[in-house]
Motif scaffolding. Structure first.
Motif, PDB file in Angstrom:
ATOM      1  N   SER A  44      37.773  52.705  38.953  1.00 13.35           N
ATOM      2  CA  SER A  44      36.906  51.851  39.764  1.00 13.35           C
ATOM      3  C   SER A  44      36.051  52.690  40.713  1.00 13.35           C
ATOM      4  O   SER A  44      34.857  52.428  40.893  1.00 13.35           O
ATOM      5  N   THR A  92      43.660  52.106  37.716  1.00  5.82           N
ATOM      6  CA  THR A  92      42.612  51.151  38.080  1.00  5.82           C
ATOM      7  C   THR A  92      41.746  51.689  39.208  1.00  5.82           C
ATOM      8  O   THR A  92      40.516  51.589  39.172  1.00  5.82           O
ATOM      9  N   LEU A 116      41.986  44.988  43.888  1.00  2.83           N
ATOM     10  CA  LEU A 116      42.401  45.419  42.546  1.00  2.83           C
ATOM     11  C   LEU A 116      43.900  45.700  42.492  1.00  2.83           C
ATOM     12  O   LEU A 116      44.568  45.348  41.514  1.00  2.83           O
ATOM     13  N   SER A 138      46.476  34.921  41.736  1.00  3.04           N
ATOM     14  CA  SER A 138      45.154  35.529  41.601  1.00  3.04           C
ATOM     15  C   SER A 138      44.096  34.721  42.344  1.00  3.04           C
ATOM     16  O   SER A 138      43.237  35.280  43.040  1.00  3.04           O
ATOM     17  N   LEU A 186      37.845  46.917  47.290  1.00  2.00           N
ATOM     18  CA  LEU A 186      38.369  47.101  45.943  1.00  2.00           C
ATOM     19  C   LEU A 186      39.799  47.623  45.917  1.00  2.00           C
ATOM     20  O   LEU A 186      40.571  47.247  45.031  1.00  2.00           O
TER      21      LEU A 186
END
Length: 261
Positions: free
Chosen positions: A68, A64, A105, A244, A101
């Motif tokens: 990204s 990820t 993430l 989340s 991020l």
């Protein structure tokens, strides 16, 4: 008039349910953390949870982060090329990854993978009366099941975010050099000039908070699950969704807290 009153009553019930759940969750968290300072400490459970959260989550977090970082470099180039400030891409990549991020993430990936697993495992123990069996064996279920997982979440997420930061910057570097034609030396120099210790610190503080929230909600929903296999499934879904949402909410709060830094 009755319809209006029913609508207001429904809103009131929803608010009361939300406040009640927040209070129950807060008491659950305090109870779980309080056992950190009272022996015994179940080190084997902690190490197993640390391995599950940290090591086994590395592949998904790494992939990820790499992609990204590459996407940020491409999108930044698309916008900055219009104003001829492509040299700012390295700084944008490293700041975006370290401050935002990387922790977000990594947190979302771990929430989907580990939060669900914790809720399912503890929920299965609840509906099969294994938690009650721990009590009959003079073992505190909170101390044995919850406290080691909370600590493991707090410890493991920052390490995952460090890996995500490195690989995210590497992804941006690779795309910028290979596809966009940047000089490797100039890109590295611009990256080192842009990043500051506070940027990494902000990301690690967020990571520790996210790890705590993920473990807390996974344990909370699993611990309170009921109704057999269907209840365990519902607890698993609730744990992932709640983790989340709270992760993103706390991300904003922490970003606002460190905004001037």
């Amino acid at each position: 008039m009755n319809a209006v009153l029913d609508f207001v009553a429904a809103i009131g019930r929803g608010v009361l349910d939300l406040v009640r759940m927040a209070g129950t969750l807060a008491l659950f968290a305090v109870d779980g953390l309080s056992h950190l300072f009272r022996p015994p400490f179940y080190g084997r459970v902690f190490l197993a949870s640390l391995l599950e959260i940290g090591f086994f989550s590395l592949p998904v977090v790494a992939l990820t982060a790499i992609f990204s970082g590459g996407v940020i470099a491409l999108q930044s180039y698309t916008g900055f090329a219009q104003y001829h400030v492509q040299s700012a891409i390295a700084g944008i990549v490293v700041l975006s990854v370290t401050r935002e991020l990387g922790p977000v993430l990594a947190g979302l990936m771990v929430a989907g993978r580990v939060g669900a697993a914790m809720a399912a495992q503890i929920g299965t123990m609840r509906v099969t009366d294994q938690i009650d069996a721990l009590t009959t064996l003079s073992t505190n279920p909170m101390k044995y099941l919850v406290t080691p997982r909370l600590l493991a979440g707090i410890v493991a997420l920052p390490f995952l975010v460090v890996v995500a930061d490195i690989l995210g910057v590497l992804g941006g570097f690779t795309v910028s050099v290979v596809k966009l034609g940047f000089s490797p030396e100039a890109y590295v120099t611009a990256t080192l000039a842009a990043v500051k210790p506070i940027d990494v610190t902000v990301g690690l503080v967020k990571a520790a908070m996210f790890g705590f929230l993920i473990a807390l909600l996974g344990c909370y929903h699993g611990y309170r699950s009921k109704g057999g296999a269907e209840g365990v499934g519902a607890a698993t879904t609730s744990a992932v969704v709640a983790a989340s949402i709270l992760l993103l909410a706390f991300d904003y709060l922490l970003t606002d807290l460190f905004f001037a830094q």
